[in-house]
Write a protein that holds these residues in place. Structure first.
Motif, mmCIF file in Angstrom:
data_model
loop_
_atom_site.group_PDB
_atom_site.id
_atom_site.type_symbol
_atom_site.label_atom_id
_atom_site.label_comp_id
_atom_site.label_asym_id
_atom_site.label_seq_id
_atom_site.Cartn_x
_atom_site.Cartn_y
_atom_site.Cartn_z
ATOM 1 N N GLN A 81 0.831 -1.209 0.000
ATOM 2 C CA GLN A 81 0.000 0.000 0.000
ATOM 3 C C GLN A 81 0.864 1.257 0.000
ATOM 4 O O GLN A 81 0.715 2.106 -0.870
ATOM 5 N N GLN A 123 -3.155 4.689 -1.784
ATOM 6 C CA GLN A 123 -3.179 3.938 -0.531
ATOM 7 C C GLN A 123 -4.603 3.542 -0.153
ATOM 8 O O GLN A 123 -4.857 2.404 0.258
ATOM 9 N N VAL A 126 -5.836 0.701 -2.500
ATOM 10 C CA VAL A 126 -5.267 -0.602 -2.130
ATOM 11 C C VAL A 126 -5.931 -1.114 -0.862
ATOM 12 O O VAL A 126 -6.244 -2.307 -0.747
#
Length: 174
Positions: A81, A123, A126
């Motif tokens: 991530q 981020q 993910v």
């Protein structure tokens, strides 16, 4: 009456130890639990962006990947991530560094803000793909905190590299 002028200054190459120290301090700052409040700066993201633009031979995509995986493990989030987000930001910052560095601190901050928002969006994507919850819109506040701190951070990281240029008169006396 003669005007007193400051001595000219030259930007020297950064010392590798200084780069390592600043990245380590930023990394450990980002490992501190912040309680979910989104307006804390992501200093690893900001420091990597700075060094990727200023010294791309030493700090690049590989450094971003390693620090990203270390942040993933340290924060206990989905593996990749942070790494994916940091790699994208470093890549884009290096590609646009000639344009970004042309501006002053606030101009650079405005140009880097979309990159930092993109990193946080990657981020979050993910996290969602791994079955996590939506972090909320406040999550993107750290990109704005980075932008607000950017002029001060970039000055602080450049300060040890400034060296005074000796004038001809002082050079002949020594």
């Amino acid at each position: 009456m003669r005007a007193v002028s400051r001595p000219a200054r030259v930007l020297q190459p950064p010392r590798p130890r200084f780069i390592l120290l600043t990245l380590a301090l930023a990394f450990f700052w980002d490992l501190i639990p912040k309680g979910g409040w989104g307006f804390w700066p992501e200093l690893t993201l900001a420091a990597l962006t700075f060094w990727a633009m200023r010294d791309p031979d030493r700090v690049g995509v590989g450094t971003a990947f390693v620090l990203g995986v270390m942040l993933d493990v340290g924060r206990g989030v989905a593996l990749g991530q942070e790494a994916l987000a940091l790699v994208w930001v470093v890549y884009l910052a290096q590609r646009r560094s000639a344009r970004i560095l042309w501006f002053g601190g606030w101009g650079q901050a405005l140009l880097l803000l979309p990159l930092w928002v993109l990193a946080l969006a990657v981020q979050a994507a993910v996290r969602l793909a791994a079955g996590g919850d939506w972090p909320g819109w406040g999550y993107f506040g750290s990109a704005f905190a980075n932008a607000a701190l950017w002029p001060l951070l970039s000055y602080a990281l450049l300060w040890p590299q400034w060296r005074a240029v000796r004038s001809d008169a002082s050079a002949s006396l020594s």
